[in-house]
Scaffold this motif. Structure first.
Motif, mmCIF file in Angstrom:
data_model
loop_
_atom_site.group_PDB
_atom_site.id
_atom_site.type_symbol
_atom_site.label_atom_id
_atom_site.label_comp_id
_atom_site.label_asym_id
_atom_site.label_seq_id
_atom_site.Cartn_x
_atom_site.Cartn_y
_atom_site.Cartn_z
ATOM 1 N N ASP A 149 -16.763 29.630 115.772
ATOM 2 C CA ASP A 149 -18.195 29.293 116.134
ATOM 3 C C ASP A 149 -18.312 27.917 116.766
ATOM 4 O O ASP A 149 -19.813 27.518 116.906
ATOM 5 N N HIS A 152 -18.594 29.079 121.744
ATOM 6 C CA HIS A 152 -19.892 29.188 122.600
ATOM 7 C C HIS A 152 -19.800 28.043 123.671
ATOM 8 O O HIS A 152 -20.278 27.060 123.538
ATOM 9 N N GLY A 186 -21.500 22.493 123.966
ATOM 10 C CA GLY A 186 -20.762 23.618 124.475
ATOM 11 C C GLY A 186 -20.828 23.532 126.171
ATOM 12 O O GLY A 186 -20.148 24.556 126.727
ATOM 13 N N ASN A 246 -22.009 26.812 127.112
ATOM 14 C CA ASN A 246 -23.332 26.878 127.372
ATOM 15 C C ASN A 246 -23.876 26.463 128.483
ATOM 16 O O ASN A 246 -23.057 25.400 129.068
ATOM 17 N N HIS A 305 -21.430 25.140 117.101
ATOM 18 C CA HIS A 305 -22.537 25.653 116.290
ATOM 19 C C HIS A 305 -22.347 24.624 114.922
ATOM 20 O O HIS A 305 -21.389 24.250 114.383
ATOM 21 N N GLU A 358 -23.511 31.004 124.948
ATOM 22 C CA GLU A 358 -24.583 30.793 124.092
ATOM 23 C C GLU A 358 -25.711 31.404 124.987
ATOM 24 O O GLU A 358 -25.902 31.348 126.202
ATOM 25 N N HIS A 359 -26.798 32.000 124.161
ATOM 26 C CA HIS A 359 -28.053 32.615 124.760
ATOM 27 C C HIS A 359 -27.859 33.913 125.549
ATOM 28 O O HIS A 359 -28.705 34.675 125.408
#
Lengths: 365, 130
Positions: free
Chosen positions: A319, A13, A67, A15, A322, A91-92
């Motif tokens: 992942d 991820h 990230g 970000n 996270h 992410e998001h």
């Protein structure tokens, strides 16, 4: 640091530091909208993340956001473990499917995708990307698939596990048609349940705690898997392939046993199915490993994996960054054969995403 | 069991920690309220850098809905998966008998020094008094 080597990581991820990072990729109208409204983040579920604010604490760059720093991602993941390819799921981004404004959501999706391409994929040859689409308006989603889907390192279309309706339904078919045509996988990623305009995170309503929300996420994946099969998506789009990311896997046994049993009695409801429901799984689905299932007795897990044919279905994912990150050196059960380990850590993903990796060493314990 | 110098007491005030290498291991030493504790800086789960984690208290309950809080500063949570360990024992909160990280004894001792003797000078002669 132990080296894993010869590894494909199917869920990483990157970000944004803030929504402003997307401004260079957004039409002026939507930059103004964000500034005028004070919109600051894509909607989230209401559960505060139980551990370390949702990230590995050592993955937060000084004064920054986990990230958001390619250098740190290289040091802690890509270089540290000898990652050959990493599939980036921004992410998001996929939760923009829960914005009420379909046009704003579509503009954000395009911005996320361009940000991903220019600020990540084009800076490191090991990075592959999932392009997000806003399903609020399937017509615009199809345009976006066609716009970014030809980029050589966009390998997948990203959707959240939480959804307005099960993903097998015809509402989504135009998106699948475009994805199939361009050879893109459909990646369904953990999250997006209990968000904003969506449904409660479980069929029985709102649990009280993050631990429940996180634990029950596989329910959403199960609903989508059954829907894809029963709606006949794979009879209509025979080349369509779906990656289930971060949704667990040992539940598959119960699900397909029940589904196959029901098919004997209820087949006439779904007459377009040409095979037992379970027979669609190996051809059309892959499951990523993280968060790895960790029963007290590892032999129990190995037995489940043997029964479900896991060595052909699973693909490793870390992942990163996270809080529930899996370390590729430790995550898989010790008792796995070398061949199965190689398939799960590398070969299955190379084949699934059509990558031509070079053979290199595999991790020990 | 060797004895390894870490730092001077003044360099590790209450509420602080120091991570150092000894005998090929990374070890974290913590000062909690003036007492010192040391743990291996490696989580038994997936090898995360445990001693970089946040220190908190132990949340406990006798019945649902209770939120007791005790042992403030003694519960170390791994910066990766948030597993909880008691820094006094190295034991995991959820299954102390089965899961633990190595805890080490910490002592505070005067720095090592050579033995000294009184010296005097009398009539231009130096004398050592043993």
């Amino acid at each position: 640091m132990l080296k894993a080597g010869g590894l494909v990581d199917c869920d990483v991820h990157p970000n944004i530091k803030s929504i402003k990072d997307l401004y260079p990729y957004l039409p002026r109208r939507w930059v103004d909208y964000i500034e005028e409204t004070g919109f600051s983040q894509i909607p989230q579920n209401p559960y505060p993340k139980g551990a370390n604010r949702g990230v590995r604490l050592d993955a937060v760059p000084a004064g920054g956001v986990a990230g958001s720093d390619l250098g740190l991602m290289r040091a802690q993941l890509l270089d540290a473990y000898g990652v050959e390819f990493a599939v980036l799921n921004p992410e998001h981004s996929y939760r923009l499917n829960f914005l009420p404004n379909a046009d704003f959501a579509a503009a954000l999706a395009s911005a996320f995708n361009d940000w991903l391409i220019y600020e990540w994929l084009e800076k490191d040859q090991r990075l592959l990307g999932s392009a997000v689409v806003a399903t609020q308006d399937p017509e615009q989603a199809v345009k976006e698939v066609r716009r970014v889907g030809k980029h050589p390192r966009i390998v997948q279309i990203l959707l959240p596990a939480g959804a307005q309706r099960p993903y097998g339904q015809r509402y989504y078919w135009p998106i699948y048609g475009a994805a199939e045509e361009l050879g893109l996988k459909i990646g369904i990623h953990f999250g997006g349940t209990g968000v904003s305009t969506g449904h409660p995170p479980t069929p029985v309503g709102w649990p009280s705690y993050y631990i429940e929300w996180h634990t029950l996420m596989p329910q959403a994946f199960q609903a989508h898997l059954v829907s894809f099969i029963c709606e006949g998506v794979f009879e209509r789009f025979k080349g369509l392939k779906v990656t289930l990311i971060e949704g667990g896997f040992s539940w598959l046994l119960h699900l397909i046993w029940r589904l196959d049993k029901n098919f004997r009695s209820l087949r006439s409801e779904v007459p377009w199915l040409k095979r037992f429901p379970s027979e669609y799984v190996p051809e059309h689905f892959r499951f990523t490993t993280q968060p790895m299932e960790e029963p007290e007795n590892e032999a129990d897990l190995l037995e489940v994996m043997r029964i479900m044919g896991a060595e052909g279905l699973l693909m490793f994912a870390s992942d990163y960054p996270h809080w529930d990150f899996d370390d590729p050196v430790y995550a898989l059960p010790r008792g796995l054969s070398e061949g199965a380990r190689a398939r799960i850590l590398r070969e299955n993903a190379l084949a699934w995403y059509g990558l031509n990796g070079q053979v290199s060493g595999l991790p020990g314990r | 069991m060797g004895k390894y110098p870490v730092c001077r007491v003044g360099e590790l005030p209450p509420g602080s920690r120091k991570i150092f290498e000894a005998a090929g291991r990374s070890i974290g030493v913590f000062n909690v309220g003036g007492r010192f504790y040391a743990l291996r800086n490696r989580c038994p789960h997936q090898g995360g850098p445990l001693c970089l984690g946040r220190l908190s208290g132990l949340v406990f309950a006798g019945v649902p809905g209770e939120h007791g809080y005790r042992d403030e500063g003694f519960i170390l949570r791994c910066p990766w998966h948030g597993w909880e360990f008691d820094i006094r024992t190295g034991e995991a909160v959820v299954d102390p008998e089965k899961t633990r990280v190595r805890a080490y004894r910490v002592s505070v001792e005067p720095p090592p020094r050579a033995e000294t003797y009184p010296v005097s000078v009398e009539d231009q002669v130096v004398y050592v008094h043993i």
